[in-house]
Design an enzyme around this catalytic site. Structure first.
Site, PDB file in Angstrom:
ATOM      1  N   HIS A 133       1.857   5.745   0.312  1.00 35.66           N
ATOM      2  CA  HIS A 133       1.758   4.589  -0.588  1.00 35.66           C
ATOM      3  C   HIS A 133       0.620   4.853  -1.567  1.00 35.66           C
ATOM      4  O   HIS A 133      -0.541   4.591  -1.269  1.00 35.66           O
ATOM      5  CB  HIS A 133       1.475   3.336   0.249  1.00 35.66           C
ATOM      6  CG  HIS A 133       1.416   2.043  -0.528  1.00 35.66           C
ATOM      7  ND1 HIS A 133       1.889   0.860  -0.019  1.00 35.66           N
ATOM      8  CD2 HIS A 133       0.943   1.735  -1.752  1.00 35.66           C
ATOM      9  CE1 HIS A 133       1.705  -0.124  -0.903  1.00 35.66           C
ATOM     10  NE2 HIS A 133       1.116   0.386  -1.963  1.00 35.66           N
ATOM     11  N   CYS A 140       2.404   0.427  -7.488  1.00 34.27           N
ATOM     12  CA  CYS A 140       2.197   1.620  -6.653  1.00 34.27           C
ATOM     13  C   CYS A 140       3.545   2.303  -6.390  1.00 34.27           C
ATOM     14  O   CYS A 140       4.602   1.726  -6.606  1.00 34.27           O
ATOM     15  CB  CYS A 140       1.584   1.247  -5.318  1.00 34.27           C
ATOM     16  SG  CYS A 140       0.011   0.382  -5.410  1.00 34.27           S
ATOM     17  N   THR A 162       6.904   1.952   7.528  1.00 30.35           N
ATOM     18  CA  THR A 162       7.092   0.818   6.634  1.00 30.35           C
ATOM     19  C   THR A 162       5.911   0.693   5.700  1.00 30.35           C
ATOM     20  O   THR A 162       4.763   0.760   6.146  1.00 30.35           O
ATOM     21  CB  THR A 162       7.160  -0.482   7.472  1.00 30.35           C
ATOM     22  OG1 THR A 162       8.194  -0.347   8.445  1.00 30.35           O
ATOM     23  CG2 THR A 162       7.425  -1.692   6.600  1.00 30.35           C
TER      24      THR A 162
END
Lengths: 282, 175
Positions: free
Chosen positions: B56, B39, B32
């Site tokens: 990420h 981003c 997650t």
């Protein structure tokens, strides 16, 4: 002005006023800050005092021996640090709750406010401006949303529609639907709470920094702090990034667009250090 | 850096922070990553070995800070994506089988292009994938919304949650 006051007056739940902040800012301006005055001022609110001490003893500073009272805290950490902790505690009381009118969950507006404040503060530090002033102004920049959220509750989907389908900035959509927008409401509220004029004006025009002259530098810090917070995902609600690009914010501070990524990196690193401010004890 | 193996049979979320990546072949794990803003969240998944990862990234180009890139490769597209693939290969994943999904890269309303970090992230990723002969299977990028991304290791399903919207949506259905 009357329109804004009328609007604020008819709101059922006003946020708790962070009245202590303008008072402390005035004390902080003096070269010879009187610790006892600061302590008296904070001690007036026992739950605030307890929360500040709790933060002093948290992972934020991890003191070798526990800090037992405010005098000790100011001696060890300095007035500027204590000021920020006070700002965090009283700020989160106002900005912590959910704001369903904007689709904001509990804690999201606060997280955004802290991220904006830290991003603005780092910029101010780099450029040699008053970082406490910037921290405070950026921390409170979205205060007006608390006031407007109540009115938007029934028409939230309309607000989303305005921004999404008509490609309108959130600020313009508020103005169209409600006749007022969050920046001016926030500025007016801070004026009524006796905040210094530079903070009032800068919050009022934080989406159009140039219009905030002579306080345009402060407004530019808020604008860029806000932007960096959104970019880094410390954001909230639907169409969270529906705000207009203002290159004058860069011009006012003499920054290049190429510097933005560097400021983003610095903000991420600083936020990791002050993570405790995201969940202050209140 | 594979996520730790848990003995419990319950699905659990493993959170990937900003400028981080995680890979796993544990079918109970849902990788997650919250609040992407400008981003990019990039997930890869090999449906044969049921291994995958989530990244990420914040910025397009590690050239702006080589020291940072060495310390945190997952901060940049050009250093993060290769690191993500390499970590998956260690779990037996094969490049040609990888299913790539992408989300994030939101933008503000900006004609000047000075603030277009989100778009530059997307462009950098598209270019890098093209150079390596890779294609994106599913993506939802741009716009003005803040997204959260989930990769379910059991099936390769990728879900998105847009801030302010009540429900998650499926970006890639998986097996």
């Amino acid at each position: 002005m009357q329109e804004l006051d009328d609007y604020i007056n008819k709101v059922k739940h006003l946020p708790p006023a962070p009245r202590i902040l303008p008072e402390l800012l005035r004390l902080l301006k003096r070269d010879d800050v009187d610790n006892s005055k600061v302590v008296t001022c904070i001690s007036f609110d026992p739950s605030l005092t307890a929360s500040v001490l709790q933060l002093c003893n948290s992972a934020l500073y991890s003191p070798a021996t526990p800090i037992g009272d405010l005098n000790q805290a100011i001696t060890w950490l300095g007035f500027k640090q204590i000021y920020q902790l006070v700002a965090a505690v009283v700020g989160s009381r106002a900005l912590g709750p959910a704001q369903t009118g904007y689709g904001i969950n509990k804690g999201e507006l606060w997280e955004h406010s802290v991220a904006s404040a830290v991003a603005g503060q780092l910029l101010a530090r780099k450029l040699g401006d008053d970082e406490n002033m910037v921290f405070t102004a950026a921390l409170l920049h979205d205060l007006g949303k608390i006031i407007l959220s109540e009115a938007l509750e029934g028409i939230y989907t309309k607000l989303v529609e305005e921004t999404q389908q008509h490609q309108q900035a959130l600020l313009d959509a508020e103005k169209r639907l409600l006749g007022v927008q969050h920046a001016e409401i926030g500025g007016r509220l801070l004026a009524r709470w006796k905040f210094p004029e530079n903070i009032v004006t800068a919050v009022w025009f934080h989406h159009q920094p140039k219009a905030a002259a002579p306080h345009d530098r402060l407004a530019a810090y808020i604008y860029l702090g806000n932007l960096i917070a959104h970019f880094l995902g410390h954001s909230y609600g639907h169409q969270a990034l529906a705000l207009r690009g203002r290159t004058d914010a860069l011009d006012i501070l003499g920054l290049s667009p190429e510097s933005l990524p560097h400021h983003m990196i610095e903000t991420v690193e600083q936020l990791a250090l002050v993570e405790a401010l995201f969940h202050p004890p209140v | 850096m594979p996520s730790p193996t848990f003995v419990s049979g319950f699905e659990h979320r493993v959170v990937v922070g900003i400028a981080e990546l995680a890979v796993s072949n544990n079918p109970n794990v849902i990788l997650t990553t919250y609040s992407l803003g400008s981003c990019l969240g990039i997930s890869v998944y090999d449906p044969v070995v049921h291994a995958g990862g989530l990244l990420h990234i914040m910025l397009p180009d590690s050239g702006i800070d080589a020291v940072k890139a060495a310390d945190k490769p997952a901060m940049f597209v050009d250093s993060g994506v290769p690191a993500l693939f390499r970590a998956c290969y260690q779990l037996g994943a094969v490049k040609q089988r990888m299913i790539i999904s992408v989300a994030g890269g939101a933008q503000i309303m900006d004609e000047s292009g000075f603030f277009s970090i989100g778009r530059r992230n997307c462009d950098a990723l598209a270019q890098l994938l093209q150079q390596n002969g890779l294609q994106v299977s599913a993506q939802q990028v741009g716009g003005m919304v803040n997204r959260t991304m989930y990769l379910r290791l059991a099936t390769g399903e990728v879900r998105l949650k847009v801030s302010g919207e009540p429900r998650e949506t499926i970006l890639y259905a998986g097996a």
